[in-house]
Enzyme design. Sequence first.
Site, PDB file in Angstrom:
ATOM      1  CG  ASP A 187      47.422   4.043  28.197  1.00  0.00           C
ATOM      2  OD1 ASP A 187      47.000   4.594  27.169  1.00  0.00           O
ATOM      3  OD2 ASP A 187      47.939   2.904  28.206  1.00  0.00           O
ATOM      4  CG  HIS A 188      43.491   2.737  26.924  1.00  0.00           C
ATOM      5  ND1 HIS A 188      42.697   2.762  25.804  1.00  0.00           N
ATOM      6  CD2 HIS A 188      44.702   2.305  26.526  1.00  0.00           C
ATOM      7  CE1 HIS A 188      43.408   2.359  24.769  1.00  0.00           C
ATOM      8  NE2 HIS A 188      44.620   2.085  25.177  1.00  0.00           N
ATOM      9  CG  HIS A 238      45.667  -2.595  23.697  1.00  0.00           C
ATOM     10  ND1 HIS A 238      44.399  -2.210  23.359  1.00  0.00           N
ATOM     11  CD2 HIS A 238      46.402  -1.465  23.804  1.00  0.00           C
ATOM     12  CE1 HIS A 238      44.359  -0.888  23.264  1.00  0.00           C
ATOM     13  NE2 HIS A 238      45.566  -0.409  23.534  1.00  0.00           N
ATOM     14  N   GLY A 239      48.544  -6.061  23.826  1.00  0.00           N
ATOM     15  CA  GLY A 239      49.042  -7.363  24.283  1.00  0.00           C
ATOM     16  C   GLY A 239      49.982  -7.994  23.266  1.00  0.00           C
ATOM     17  CG  HIS A 247      46.762   2.923  21.697  1.00  0.00           C
ATOM     18  ND1 HIS A 247      46.480   2.941  23.039  1.00  0.00           N
ATOM     19  CD2 HIS A 247      46.689   4.217  21.301  1.00  0.00           C
ATOM     20  CE1 HIS A 247      46.231   4.180  23.431  1.00  0.00           C
ATOM     21  NE2 HIS A 247      46.353   4.974  22.390  1.00  0.00           N
ATOM     22  CG  ASN A 305      50.479   4.342  23.498  1.00  0.00           C
ATOM     23  OD1 ASN A 305      51.048   5.378  23.186  1.00  0.00           O
ATOM     24  ND2 ASN A 305      49.279   4.319  24.037  1.00  0.00           N
ATOM     25  CB  VAL A 306      56.058   0.128  24.140  1.00  0.00           C
ATOM     26  CG1 VAL A 306      56.616  -1.234  24.519  1.00  0.00           C
ATOM     27  CG2 VAL A 306      56.371   0.439  22.678  1.00  0.00           C
ATOM     28  CB  THR A 323      52.281  -6.072  26.466  1.00  0.00           C
ATOM     29  OG1 THR A 323      50.952  -5.576  26.380  1.00  0.00           O
ATOM     30  CG2 THR A 323      52.241  -7.525  26.879  1.00  0.00           C
TER      31      THR A 323
HETATM   32 ZN   LIG Z   1      46.251   1.417  24.264  1.00  0.00          ZN
END
Ligand SMILES: [Zn+2]
Length: 285
Positions: free
Chosen positions: A82-83, A180-181, A209, A231-232, A234
């Site tokens: 990822d990333h 994100h978050g 994302h 995408n999960v 957090t």
């Molecule tokens: Zn991401």
Amino acid sequence: MALVTLKHVLNRACKEGYAVGAFNFFTLENLIGLAKGAKAKNSPVIAMASVGAMKIMGEKTVVGACQGVADDFGIDMVLHLDHATDYDVIRRCVDNGFTSVMIDASSKSYQENVDITARVVEYASRYGVSVEAELGHVGGKEDDISVDEREALFTVPEDAVRFVRDTGIDALAVAVGTVHGFYKSEPKLDFPRIAKIHELLPEMPLVLHGGTGVPDDDFRKAIQLGMRKINVGTELKVHGVFDVSREAYDTEPSHDPRKVASKVIDACAKIVEEKIDVMGCAGKA
Ligand SMILES: [Zn+2]
């Protein structure tokens, strides 16, 4: 059962119009929880290791653990990086057995993004490894920018067409309103933008994302409009692993870490099962 590629699981998702859940893992219990949840739902699953997670665990440990877990549970698992921003990190992951990688050069100029992404595709495709890249910039809640500034970073549909053609990627991460978050206020997804990108690139799996905290109905609508990987991270990190571990360590009278591990596995599996139901990939193993 070997690990499978992202391309393999998203091909069917594109044909049948559902999304496959992609979940970050940070510990072995976290990873086992993903597999347990996927198995319970007879679903494929994308296990994602971040660059930070790998610095702690090591590439060979991550690959070995995923191969073992996929075997033990008899499921189709993608091991996805990822990333990643660094070509050498990606290369090492490809060499060590990852089946999918994300090159994230979304904070660079269009041309720099194309150049490094094409270079990653050139290397990864030699080994049959799938590549995801990002155009526009998703960012995090920690970025202190206004709504207008964030919208300026949304993916431009016409650029997406050019980017896919110029790079040869297998999946495209788009910036359409998620971050994100955890969210401070309810996320506002730009559905017309998702629809437009999908209309121009009907064959290209789109990736969302920042899935933590997105309402289920928004997920369903985004999937209807062309999202194929969600995408999960957090939610698993905080609710699946951290909170459950802390509570179990505080309250478990036996001082037996196996009891803590079982609770973490079950908490992660539960989150994964709930997401799989929303994404529509149950029964698609
Ligand atoms: Zn991401």
